[in-house]
Enzyme design. Structure first.
Site, PDB file in Angstrom:
ATOM      1  NE  ARG A 195      13.556   7.542 -17.490  1.00  0.00           N
ATOM      2  CZ  ARG A 195      14.724   8.080 -17.144  1.00  0.00           C
ATOM      3  NH1 ARG A 195      15.458   7.532 -16.195  1.00  0.00           N
ATOM      4  NH2 ARG A 195      15.168   9.161 -17.747  1.00  0.00           N
ATOM      5  CE1 TYR A 237      25.464   0.178  17.250  1.00  0.00           C
ATOM      6  CE2 TYR A 237      25.452   1.338  15.144  1.00  0.00           C
ATOM      7  CZ  TYR A 237      25.138   1.295  16.498  1.00  0.00           C
ATOM      8  OH  TYR A 237      24.524   2.359  17.092  1.00  0.00           O
ATOM      9  CB  CYS A 268      27.170   4.287  12.544  1.00  0.00           C
ATOM     10  SG  CYS A 268      28.248   2.951  13.111  1.00  0.00           S
ATOM     11  CG  MET A 269      21.609   7.783  11.528  1.00  0.00           C
ATOM     12  SD  MET A 269      20.175   7.877  12.616  1.00  0.00           S
ATOM     13  CE  MET A 269      19.356   6.329  12.268  1.00  0.00           C
ATOM     14  CG  ASP A 270      24.056  10.258  13.499  1.00  0.00           C
ATOM     15  OD1 ASP A 270      23.391  10.990  12.762  1.00  0.00           O
ATOM     16  OD2 ASP A 270      23.554   9.512  14.353  1.00  0.00           O
ATOM     17  CG  HIS A 312      17.269   9.941 -21.310  1.00  0.00           C
ATOM     18  ND1 HIS A 312      18.140  11.000 -21.235  1.00  0.00           N
ATOM     19  CD2 HIS A 312      17.617   9.104 -20.310  1.00  0.00           C
ATOM     20  CE1 HIS A 312      18.977  10.811 -20.220  1.00  0.00           C
ATOM     21  NE2 HIS A 312      18.690   9.658 -19.653  1.00  0.00           N
ATOM     22  NE  ARG A 325      17.942  15.506 -21.772  1.00  0.00           N
ATOM     23  CZ  ARG A 325      17.744  14.740 -22.850  1.00  0.00           C
ATOM     24  NH1 ARG A 325      17.480  15.270 -24.020  1.00  0.00           N
ATOM     25  NH2 ARG A 325      17.841  13.422 -22.749  1.00  0.00           N
ATOM     26  CE  LYS A 375      18.518  14.021 -13.550  1.00  0.00           C
ATOM     27  NZ  LYS A 375      17.863  12.883 -14.221  1.00  0.00           N
TER      28      LYS A 375
END
Length: 397
Positions: free
Chosen positions: A147, A281, A328-330, A179, A235, A49
């Site tokens: 769950r 930053y 940072c983002m990138d 589970h 599993r 998955k």
């Protein structure tokens, strides 16, 4: 090991750029061999998955089958259908779909659908009648996780109704599953309690006339620590990819596993910086002496945990360093140290194998206050996947 063959995931760009995830398919194969050995007489249902925990759905599935997995499992219906469209025809379980979803394509494709509630069982039966085929199902029991799955009156209804539908040959009840809540703590009292509930439920199903060949409860942690929970299938998910589900009990190498994922990038900038220079930053990091700073073109949009600022481990030229300042983002910055001879283009290892001295998913988990599962699954699709080894070239069904 063979040279890399580029087979990016469907959403990854068809170029390597400055960073990549290298996936060792032979490691996935060998991990399944080890898990199969530990499972004894039980077979392995390899969980692929979430794009195979970030490793790539189709190549990883094929590598798991090459290692002897008898069954595959995915959470979402779209992933199951994607495997079938890619030509993977092994037994395959999926368990997350909603009321109103069209299940007919899954039934036609021979995908096993989980019935975790009364409505889900009726939806599966409806799809079977619409296609004129017998639908395979595994009944999911909530043994205490709280769950997915049925318990109480709903469970009794599901068992009785499944027996009726099986008699009518509308559905084939191939399995019962559940589970664990605390399998990563093998001595926790819920482990034995859930196993007893599971065994009682299986016995109740048999008394109602259901003959169920496949019972499965053990996830990765239970596969490695609790042989009594093996039943007919184990599993494992995380362990298939060489990560430890019980890091306080053993590392991958302690458990006979090998990490399959390696995340690397290349420095795109190296420059001198004076003592006292704030970095990135908010200047949450400042240089303590004259040094050199390197820029790594990966950030939180690529899956680098933002909470790992000033903590995330990075290896440059064999030196173990840490992110300097915020993620940072990138991009992130690394303090290379005074006198470093690092140059733009040099390889940076963010994630690799502990036995080779590289930063690991567990190292990142500890740096970010999370779990190693999240570290590998969050690596973004814009980081291309490169597949190493030949284990994914064939397929066993």
């Amino acid at each position: 090991m063979s040279t890399a063959s580029l087979e990016p995931t469907s959403s990854a760009p068809p170029y390597l750029g400055t960073s990549r995830v290298s996936v060792d398919l032979d490691a996935i194969r060998d991990n399944v061999v080890e898990l199969d050995r530990r499972a004894g007489q039980a077979g392995v249902m390899a969980v692929v998955k979430a794009d195979a925990y970030g490793h790539g759905l189709v190549p990883s599935a094929r590598a798991a089958l090459a290692g002897g997995a008898r069954y595959l499992a995915v959470a979402q219906l779209a992933e199951a259908l994607g495997l079938r469209r890619a030509g993977v025809d092994a037994p395959l379980l999926t368990w997350l779909f909603a009321p109103g979803d069209d299940l007919t394509e899954a039934v036609r494709a021979g995908i096993t659908l989980s019935a975790g509630s009364p409505w889900a069982l009726e939806a599966i039966a409806g799809a079977a009648r619409e296609t004129g085929l017998t639908a395979r199902t595994h009944l999911k029991v909530d043994t205490g996780l709280g769950r997915g799955g049925s318990w109480g009156e709903d469970l009794e209804h599901v068992l009785r109704r499944a027996a009726e539908l099986a008699t009518e040959q509308v559905v084939e009840v191939e399995g019962i599953w559940s589970h664990f809540a605390w399998a990563d703590a093998p001595e926790h009292p819920t482990v034995r309690a859930q196993q007893e509930v599971f065994e009682t439920t299986c016995a109740r199903a048999e008394r109602l006339g259901l003959r169920i060949p496949l019972r499965h409860l053990a996830n990765s942690a239970a596969t490695l620590t609790n042989p009594s929970a093996a039943f007919d299938l184990v599993r494992p998910g995380l362990a298939v990819y060489g990560l430890s589900p019980v890091p306080d009990l053993g590392s991958p190498e302690d458990l006979g596993l090998r990490e399959a994922m390696r995340l690397t990038a290349r420095l795109v900038s190296v420059k001198d910086a004076p003592a006292g220079q704030g970095v990135s930053y908010g200047h949450e990091y400042a240089t303590s002496r004259a040094t050199r700073l390197g820029l790594v073109p990966l950030g939180y949009s690529d899956g680098i945990p933002r909470h790992a600022g000033n903590a995330g481990p990075i290896q440059v030229g064999g030196d173990r360093l840490r992110i300097a300042g915020r993620v940072c983002m990138d991009q992130v910055v690394v303090d290379l140290g005074p006198g470093s001879d690092a140059q733009p283009g040099d390889e940076v290892v963010l994630l690799g194998r502990g036995v080779d001295g590289e930063p690991t998913a567990q190292d990142w988990a500890e740096a970010a206050g999370t779990i190693n599962y999240e570290v590998v699954t969050r690596i973004g699709a814009r980081v291309p996947r490169v597949y190493l080894g030949g284990a994914g070239s064939g397929e066993r069904s």
